[in-house]
Write a protein that holds these residues in place. Structure first.
Motif, mmCIF file in Angstrom:
data_model
loop_
_atom_site.group_PDB
_atom_site.id
_atom_site.type_symbol
_atom_site.label_atom_id
_atom_site.label_comp_id
_atom_site.label_asym_id
_atom_site.label_seq_id
_atom_site.Cartn_x
_atom_site.Cartn_y
_atom_site.Cartn_z
ATOM 1 N N THR A 1 0.786 -1.246 0.069
ATOM 2 C CA THR A 1 -0.036 0.011 -0.029
ATOM 3 C C THR A 1 1.009 1.208 0.047
ATOM 4 O O THR A 1 2.126 1.056 -0.404
ATOM 5 C CB THR A 1 -0.889 -0.218 1.382
ATOM 6 O OG1 THR A 1 -1.756 0.967 1.101
ATOM 7 C CG2 THR A 1 -0.106 -0.073 2.700
ATOM 8 N N LYS A 2 0.412 2.436 0.350
ATOM 9 C CA LYS A 2 1.016 3.435 0.342
ATOM 10 C C LYS A 2 0.977 4.310 1.722
ATOM 11 O O LYS A 2 -0.145 4.173 2.366
ATOM 12 C CB LYS A 2 0.561 4.479 -0.720
ATOM 13 C CG LYS A 2 0.903 4.133 -2.227
ATOM 14 C CD LYS A 2 0.806 5.316 -3.116
ATOM 15 C CE LYS A 2 0.874 4.759 -4.570
ATOM 16 N NZ LYS A 2 2.275 4.975 -4.779
ATOM 17 N N ILE A 3 1.913 5.121 2.041
ATOM 18 C CA ILE A 3 1.936 6.014 3.300
ATOM 19 C C ILE A 3 0.427 6.792 3.394
ATOM 20 O O ILE A 3 0.211 7.309 2.245
ATOM 21 C CB ILE A 3 3.087 6.931 3.450
ATOM 22 C CG1 ILE A 3 4.183 6.112 3.681
ATOM 23 C CG2 ILE A 3 2.921 7.868 4.661
ATOM 24 C CD1 ILE A 3 5.541 6.652 3.571
ATOM 25 N N GLY A 4 -0.357 6.831 4.383
ATOM 26 C CA GLY A 4 -1.265 7.477 4.696
ATOM 27 C C GLY A 4 -2.510 6.969 4.106
ATOM 28 O O GLY A 4 -3.542 7.677 4.224
ATOM 29 N N SER A 5 -2.509 5.540 3.782
ATOM 30 C CA SER A 5 -3.665 5.288 3.193
ATOM 31 C C SER A 5 -5.012 4.838 4.079
ATOM 32 O O SER A 5 -4.541 4.895 5.439
ATOM 33 C CB SER A 5 -3.430 3.824 2.266
ATOM 34 O OG SER A 5 -2.983 2.943 3.283
ATOM 35 N N GLU A 6 -5.804 4.570 3.710
ATOM 36 C CA GLU A 6 -7.173 4.228 4.567
ATOM 37 C C GLU A 6 -6.948 2.969 5.128
ATOM 38 O O GLU A 6 -6.658 1.904 4.535
ATOM 39 C CB GLU A 6 -8.422 4.101 3.932
ATOM 40 C CG GLU A 6 -8.824 5.907 3.306
ATOM 41 C CD GLU A 6 -10.010 5.598 2.392
ATOM 42 O OE1 GLU A 6 -11.142 6.049 2.479
ATOM 43 O OE2 GLU A 6 -9.997 5.056 1.171
ATOM 44 N N VAL A 7 -7.056 2.765 6.382
ATOM 45 C CA VAL A 7 -7.138 1.610 7.181
ATOM 46 C C VAL A 7 -7.992 0.533 6.682
ATOM 47 O O VAL A 7 -7.526 -0.766 6.733
ATOM 48 C CB VAL A 7 -7.073 1.741 8.648
ATOM 49 C CG1 VAL A 7 -7.266 0.462 9.419
ATOM 50 C CG2 VAL A 7 -5.827 2.583 9.199
ATOM 51 N N SER A 8 -9.195 1.087 6.269
ATOM 52 C CA SER A 8 -10.294 -0.003 6.088
ATOM 53 C C SER A 8 -10.044 -0.847 4.767
ATOM 54 O O SER A 8 -10.716 -1.748 4.556
ATOM 55 C CB SER A 8 -11.445 0.954 5.973
ATOM 56 O OG SER A 8 -11.442 1.808 4.924
ATOM 57 N N THR A 9 -9.064 -0.075 3.887
ATOM 58 C CA THR A 9 -8.824 -1.086 2.690
ATOM 59 C C THR A 9 -8.306 -2.137 3.015
ATOM 60 O O THR A 9 -7.916 -3.131 1.791
ATOM 61 C CB THR A 9 -7.863 -0.148 1.788
ATOM 62 O OG1 THR A 9 -6.716 0.163 2.535
ATOM 63 C CG2 THR A 9 -8.498 1.254 1.171
ATOM 64 N N MET A 10 -7.817 -2.430 4.160
ATOM 65 C CA MET A 10 -6.896 -3.658 4.536
ATOM 66 C C MET A 10 -7.532 -4.392 5.795
ATOM 67 O O MET A 10 -7.610 -5.848 5.582
ATOM 68 C CB MET A 10 -5.412 -3.475 5.095
ATOM 69 C CG MET A 10 -4.456 -2.662 3.728
ATOM 70 S SD MET A 10 -2.930 -1.841 4.340
ATOM 71 C CE MET A 10 -3.437 -0.250 4.873
#
Length: 326
Positions: free
Chosen positions: A279-288
């Protein structure tokens, strides 16, 4: 040159739910966030405003006490919200990501021939200086200072921590470029600590002093390693860089692009399928966390960072700037 460090005092906390060594691409996040609170003692001065278009690597804010220390967007897109708290303190800068990512081009840098000033200038203008931390106090390093040595811990001993030997596989070129650059910023050594029984890509790099670490937690903590290898005396400073951040620094020097990609471990007893995500820094936690992770209506505590020192985040929250585990 290799030196063994054996820690006898400590405790390994055995928790269930260690991430399996399998990596998937996380669901692409629609929104990303930068939180100034992730950077200790930094007072942000905004450059960008809501509605501004940014590229990956575009400066969003700088440190009010030192304008050269810049903090950049991890993705290209539009700044949609700047959330403020008490006394108009900046809490979150929220960015809506583009479908096709565009990058600021900072230009390649030959680390073999570049001098310390050129390297420092490139890291500052690209936002990669935020990855260089200073001890004591664990703050972003002062660019005007010179550390007596630089420390990198490639061994994580915390419960359920991401296996750095696994997440750094195949990144030898980026790691070498980063440590070669860092070696020119200190008159001392670049100390790299790896697991005694591990197979770290950092163990065979040039321009570093390798230390093989064993023993219970906190043997993987960089502060413990500093104390054993080169303790800080009054008036001295050392710099530290997280092992995964070396990849971002190395890629910047080799390609001229700020690529905020990171491999994250999703771990914990209530996770259905603990594994790694790209993923990338600062991404939404819900995507994982909801992708074969925890139930949406479950009473689970979500932590960005390891269980001992991480921050609790809400399911609609964002990944910390420095974290590599949820």
């Amino acid at each position: 040159m290799s030196n063994d460090i054996k820690i006898k005092k400590g405790l390994d906390i055995k928790l269930k739910g260690e991430a399996e060594k399998a990596t998937e691409n996380a669901i692409v996040s629609n929104f990303y966030a930068i939180r100034p609170e992730d950077f200790h003692q930094v007072t942000p001065k905004l450059v960008a405003r809501a509605g501004d278009k940014v590229k990956a690597g575009t400066t969003v804010f700088y440190d009010k006490s030192d304008e050269s220390v810049k903090f950049v967007s991890p993705v290209s897109g539009e700044i949609v919200e700047i959330e403020r708290g008490a006394k108009r303190r900046i809490l979150t800068i929220k960015i809506k990501a583009d479908k096709e990512q565009a990058y600021e081009d900072f230009g390649k840098l030959d680390v073999e021939t570049a001098n310390a000033d050129a390297i420092k200038s490139r890291l500052l203008e690209s936002g990669c200086w935020a990855f260089v931390k200073q001890r004591p106090y664990d703050v972003v390093a002062k660019p005007t200072g010179t550390p007596k040595s630089i420390f990198i811990s490639a061994y994580a001993s915390a419960p359920l921590a991401a296996d750095l030997d696994y997440t750094l596989q195949g990144k030898e070129a980026e790691l070498q470029a980063a440590v070669t650059a860092l070696s020119k910023l200190t008159e001392g050594a670049v100390h790299v600590s790896v697991g005694k029984n591990g197979n770290s890509p950092l163990a065979n790099l040039n321009n570093v002093t390798v230390h093989k670490v064993s023993g219970p937690h906190p043997s993987g903590n960089v502060g413990t390693q500093i104390n054993k290898i080169d303790p800080i005396n009054k008036g001295e400073v050392v710099w530290t860089v997280n092992a995964q951040d070396l990849v971002i620094i190395g890629e910047l020097l080799l390609t001229g692009k700020f690529n905020a990609e990171r491999v994250i471990a999703l771990a914990g007893a209530s996770v259905k399928k603990p594994r790694y995500f790209r993923t990338k820094i600062g991404s939404e936690v819900s995507t994982m966390v909801y992708d074969n992770g925890v139930d949406k209506d479950g009473n689970d505590r979500i932590i960005s960072g390891n269980v001992l020192s991480g921050k609790q985040v809400k399911p609609d929250g964002y990944l910390d700037y420095y974290s590599n585990i949820i």
